[in-house]
Design a protein around this motif. Structure first.
Motif, PDB file in Angstrom:
ATOM      1  N   LEU A  53      38.093 -82.389  37.229  1.00 28.16           N
ATOM      2  CA  LEU A  53      39.174 -81.265  37.609  1.00 28.16           C
ATOM      3  C   LEU A  53      40.540 -81.644  38.347  1.00 28.16           C
ATOM      4  O   LEU A  53      41.527 -81.362  38.154  1.00 28.16           O
ATOM      5  N   MET A  54      40.206 -82.572  39.296  1.00 26.93           N
ATOM      6  CA  MET A  54      41.184 -83.155  40.296  1.00 26.93           C
ATOM      7  C   MET A  54      42.105 -83.962  39.075  1.00 26.93           C
ATOM      8  O   MET A  54      43.240 -83.838  39.673  1.00 26.93           O
ATOM      9  N   ASP A  55      41.453 -84.579  38.264  1.00 31.82           N
ATOM     10  CA  ASP A  55      42.468 -85.211  37.253  1.00 31.82           C
ATOM     11  C   ASP A  55      43.416 -84.295  36.659  1.00 31.82           C
ATOM     12  O   ASP A  55      44.344 -84.733  36.188  1.00 31.82           O
ATOM     13  N   LEU A  56      42.614 -83.290  36.153  1.00 37.39           N
ATOM     14  CA  LEU A  56      43.544 -82.138  35.474  1.00 37.39           C
ATOM     15  C   LEU A  56      44.658 -81.588  36.259  1.00 37.39           C
ATOM     16  O   LEU A  56      45.785 -81.378  35.672  1.00 37.39           O
ATOM     17  N   ILE A  57      44.519 -81.661  37.447  1.00 35.48           N
ATOM     18  CA  ILE A  57      45.396 -80.945  38.557  1.00 35.48           C
ATOM     19  C   ILE A  57      46.548 -81.975  38.813  1.00 35.48           C
ATOM     20  O   ILE A  57      47.436 -81.620  38.760  1.00 35.48           O
ATOM     21  N   SER A  58      45.737 -83.513  39.285  1.00 34.01           N
ATOM     22  CA  SER A  58      46.786 -84.250  39.930  1.00 34.01           C
ATOM     23  C   SER A  58      47.829 -85.018  38.833  1.00 34.01           C
ATOM     24  O   SER A  58      48.526 -85.390  39.053  1.00 34.01           O
ATOM     25  N   LYS A  59      46.936 -85.423  37.857  1.00 28.84           N
ATOM     26  CA  LYS A  59      47.458 -86.366  36.798  1.00 28.84           C
ATOM     27  C   LYS A  59      48.148 -85.668  35.729  1.00 28.84           C
ATOM     28  O   LYS A  59      49.103 -85.849  35.095  1.00 28.84           O
ATOM     29  N   SER A  60      47.303 -84.626  35.091  1.00 30.12           N
ATOM     30  CA  SER A  60      47.881 -83.801  34.090  1.00 30.12           C
ATOM     31  C   SER A  60      48.845 -82.913  34.484  1.00 30.12           C
ATOM     32  O   SER A  60      49.582 -82.274  33.780  1.00 30.12           O
ATOM     33  N   VAL A  62      48.798 -79.691  35.682  1.00 25.48           N
ATOM     34  CA  VAL A  62      48.808 -78.287  34.925  1.00 25.48           C
ATOM     35  C   VAL A  62      49.345 -77.320  35.814  1.00 25.48           C
ATOM     36  O   VAL A  62      49.727 -76.234  35.312  1.00 25.48           O
ATOM     37  N   PHE A  63      49.562 -77.422  37.000  1.00 25.04           N
ATOM     38  CA  PHE A  63      50.400 -76.574  37.943  1.00 25.04           C
ATOM     39  C   PHE A  63      51.626 -77.067  38.258  1.00 25.04           C
ATOM     40  O   PHE A  63      52.541 -76.387  39.278  1.00 25.04           O
ATOM     41  N   GLY A  64      51.907 -78.302  37.836  1.00 28.15           N
ATOM     42  CA  GLY A  64      53.320 -78.894  38.052  1.00 28.15           C
ATOM     43  C   GLY A  64      52.788 -80.409  39.094  1.00 28.15           C
ATOM     44  O   GLY A  64      51.699 -80.667  39.137  1.00 28.15           O
ATOM     45  N   ALA A  65      53.801 -80.867  39.516  1.00 29.14           N
ATOM     46  CA  ALA A  65      53.609 -82.368  40.239  1.00 29.14           C
ATOM     47  C   ALA A  65      53.043 -81.856  41.557  1.00 29.14           C
ATOM     48  O   ALA A  65      53.422 -80.824  42.004  1.00 29.14           O
ATOM     49  N   VAL A  66      52.161 -82.638  41.860  1.00 27.67           N
ATOM     50  CA  VAL A  66      51.335 -82.545  42.906  1.00 27.67           C
ATOM     51  C   VAL A  66      51.785 -83.450  44.069  1.00 27.67           C
ATOM     52  O   VAL A  66      51.807 -84.453  43.868  1.00 27.67           O
ATOM     53  N   CYS A  67      52.243 -82.929  45.255  1.00 21.87           N
ATOM     54  CA  CYS A  67      52.620 -83.957  46.559  1.00 21.87           C
ATOM     55  C   CYS A  67      51.243 -84.576  46.993  1.00 21.87           C
ATOM     56  O   CYS A  67      51.099 -85.693  47.572  1.00 21.87           O
ATOM     57  N   CYS A  68      50.077 -83.588  47.377  1.00 22.44           N
ATOM     58  CA  CYS A  68      49.278 -84.328  47.861  1.00 22.44           C
ATOM     59  C   CYS A  68      47.907 -83.033  47.747  1.00 22.44           C
ATOM     60  O   CYS A  68      48.171 -81.928  47.182  1.00 22.44           O
ATOM     61  N   HIS A  69      46.703 -83.482  47.919  1.00 25.11           N
ATOM     62  CA  HIS A  69      45.653 -82.716  47.712  1.00 25.11           C
ATOM     63  C   HIS A  69      44.540 -83.030  48.737  1.00 25.11           C
ATOM     64  O   HIS A  69      44.326 -84.240  49.121  1.00 25.11           O
ATOM     65  N   MET A  70      43.554 -82.150  48.824  1.00 23.36           N
ATOM     66  CA  MET A  70      42.278 -82.522  49.472  1.00 23.36           C
ATOM     67  C   MET A  70      41.303 -81.550  49.190  1.00 23.36           C
ATOM     68  O   MET A  70      41.621 -80.803  48.672  1.00 23.36           O
ATOM     69  N   ASP A  91      57.029 -78.868  43.686  1.00 20.20           N
ATOM     70  CA  ASP A  91      57.851 -77.467  43.374  1.00 20.20           C
ATOM     71  C   ASP A  91      57.283 -76.276  43.850  1.00 20.20           C
ATOM     72  O   ASP A  91      56.253 -75.991  43.087  1.00 20.20           O
ATOM     73  N   LYS A  92      57.567 -75.411  44.706  1.00 19.65           N
ATOM     74  CA  LYS A  92      57.026 -74.464  45.156  1.00 19.65           C
ATOM     75  C   LYS A  92      56.900 -73.431  43.945  1.00 19.65           C
ATOM     76  O   LYS A  92      57.827 -73.268  43.205  1.00 19.65           O
ATOM     77  N   ILE A  93      55.649 -72.602  43.881  1.00 24.58           N
ATOM     78  CA  ILE A  93      55.699 -71.722  42.998  1.00 24.58           C
ATOM     79  C   ILE A  93      56.481 -70.267  43.387  1.00 24.58           C
ATOM     80  O   ILE A  93      56.115 -69.822  44.468  1.00 24.58           O
ATOM     81  N   GLY A  94      57.168 -69.856  42.333  1.00 21.74           N
ATOM     82  CA  GLY A  94      57.920 -68.494  42.667  1.00 21.74           C
ATOM     83  C   GLY A  94      57.136 -67.498  42.400  1.00 21.74           C
ATOM     84  O   GLY A  94      56.113 -67.411  41.583  1.00 21.74           O
ATOM     85  N   GLY A  95      57.531 -66.341  43.038  1.00 17.82           N
ATOM     86  CA  GLY A  95      56.626 -64.896  42.670  1.00 17.82           C
ATOM     87  C   GLY A  95      56.486 -64.536  41.353  1.00 17.82           C
ATOM     88  O   GLY A  95      55.606 -63.906  40.717  1.00 17.82           O
ATOM     89  N   THR A  96      57.869 -64.975  40.468  1.00 16.85           N
ATOM     90  CA  THR A  96      57.739 -64.526  39.182  1.00 16.85           C
ATOM     91  C   THR A  96      56.944 -65.421  38.293  1.00 16.85           C
ATOM     92  O   THR A  96      56.485 -65.212  36.994  1.00 16.85           O
ATOM     93  N   GLU A  97      56.512 -66.741  38.837  1.00 16.42           N
ATOM     94  CA  GLU A  97      55.775 -67.568  38.170  1.00 16.42           C
ATOM     95  C   GLU A  97      54.259 -67.462  38.281  1.00 16.42           C
ATOM     96  O   GLU A  97      53.392 -68.076  37.589  1.00 16.42           O
ATOM     97  N   ILE A  98      53.715 -66.407  39.185  1.00 11.50           N
ATOM     98  CA  ILE A  98      52.366 -66.434  39.441  1.00 11.50           C
ATOM     99  C   ILE A  98      51.377 -66.069  38.175  1.00 11.50           C
ATOM    100  O   ILE A  98      50.243 -66.426  37.917  1.00 11.50           O
TER     101      ILE A  98
END
Length: 209
Positions: A53-60, A62-70, A91-98
């Motif tokens: 799951l973390m690979d899907l989020i940070s490497k793939s 899926v939500f955009g480029a990840v600065c950091c995670h924990m 890149d921050k998520i805008g209200g219209t992108e939710i």
């Protein structure tokens, strides 16, 4: 707090709960065994799934480029092993992108039967409180302390407390319903989720903006 000072407030909070019905767990049971008899196996498979799951989020991304995670893994006596994950996006998520990333609605079974089956099995809260006898969550004065069922909302609204009011359309507006534990439920009972992650992992993955 160091992450917050450098990157600002978190963008996504995710909770990922182990599914003891995963094939990787079920196929290893000896005759007469249940998942409760193999906590060692549950822990190992859950850890491996979390890594994917973390690979899907940070490497793939899926939500955009990840600065950091924990993340941290918890084990509760009343439930299965689960992980709490915090994501900071470049890149921050805008209200219209939710709505493109998070949903709080039951999908149409004709459009995606696999997602529909996974969601109704893993992402419906309760139903609880005065609606039925299901009491896995705290109840106060006959009401769910986690505020389910939520209100119907025609369009996603960014909330003043940092949490948005996700789109939850009623049947009259095109929302779909399902039968869960013998009860008819609608979008008011759906925990916010990412369709991609829910379908990929067949588990309870609650995603909050």
């Amino acid at each position: 707090m160091s992450y917050v000072c450098k990157y600002g407030r978190r963008d996504l909070s995710i909770s990922f709960t182990c599914n003891t019905k995963w094939y990787a767990i079920a196929k290893e049971h000896m005759p007469g065994q249940s998942a409760d008899d193999r906590v060692d196996l549950i822990a190992r498979v859950c850890y491996l799934k979390l890594g994917k799951l973390m690979d899907l989020i940070s490497k793939s991304q899926v939500f955009g480029a990840v600065c950091c995670h924990m993340n941290t893994i918890e084990w509760q006596k009343r439930g299965q092993r689960h992980a709490h994950i915090i994501i900071w996006l470049c890149d921050k998520i805008g209200g219209t992108e939710i709505d493109h990333l998070i949903s709080a609605e039951i999908p149409y079974p004709s459009a995606d039967s696999e997602l529909y089956e996974t969601l109704t099995t893993n992402m419906i809260h309760g139903p609880c409180g005065s609606h039925c006898n299901y009491t896995s969550c705290p109840i106060s004065d006959g009401k769910c302390t986690r505020q389910y069922p939520r209100d119907f909302v025609s369009e996603t609204i960014t909330g003043s407390d940092g949490y948005p009011l996700y789109r939850r359309r009623s049947s009259a507006e095109g929302g779909f319903t399902a039968v869960v534990k013998g009860h008819q439920v609608d979008n008011r009972w759906v925990a916010p989720y990412s369709p991609l992650q829910t379908k990929a992992f067949n588990a309870h993955i609650n995603v909050e903006y």
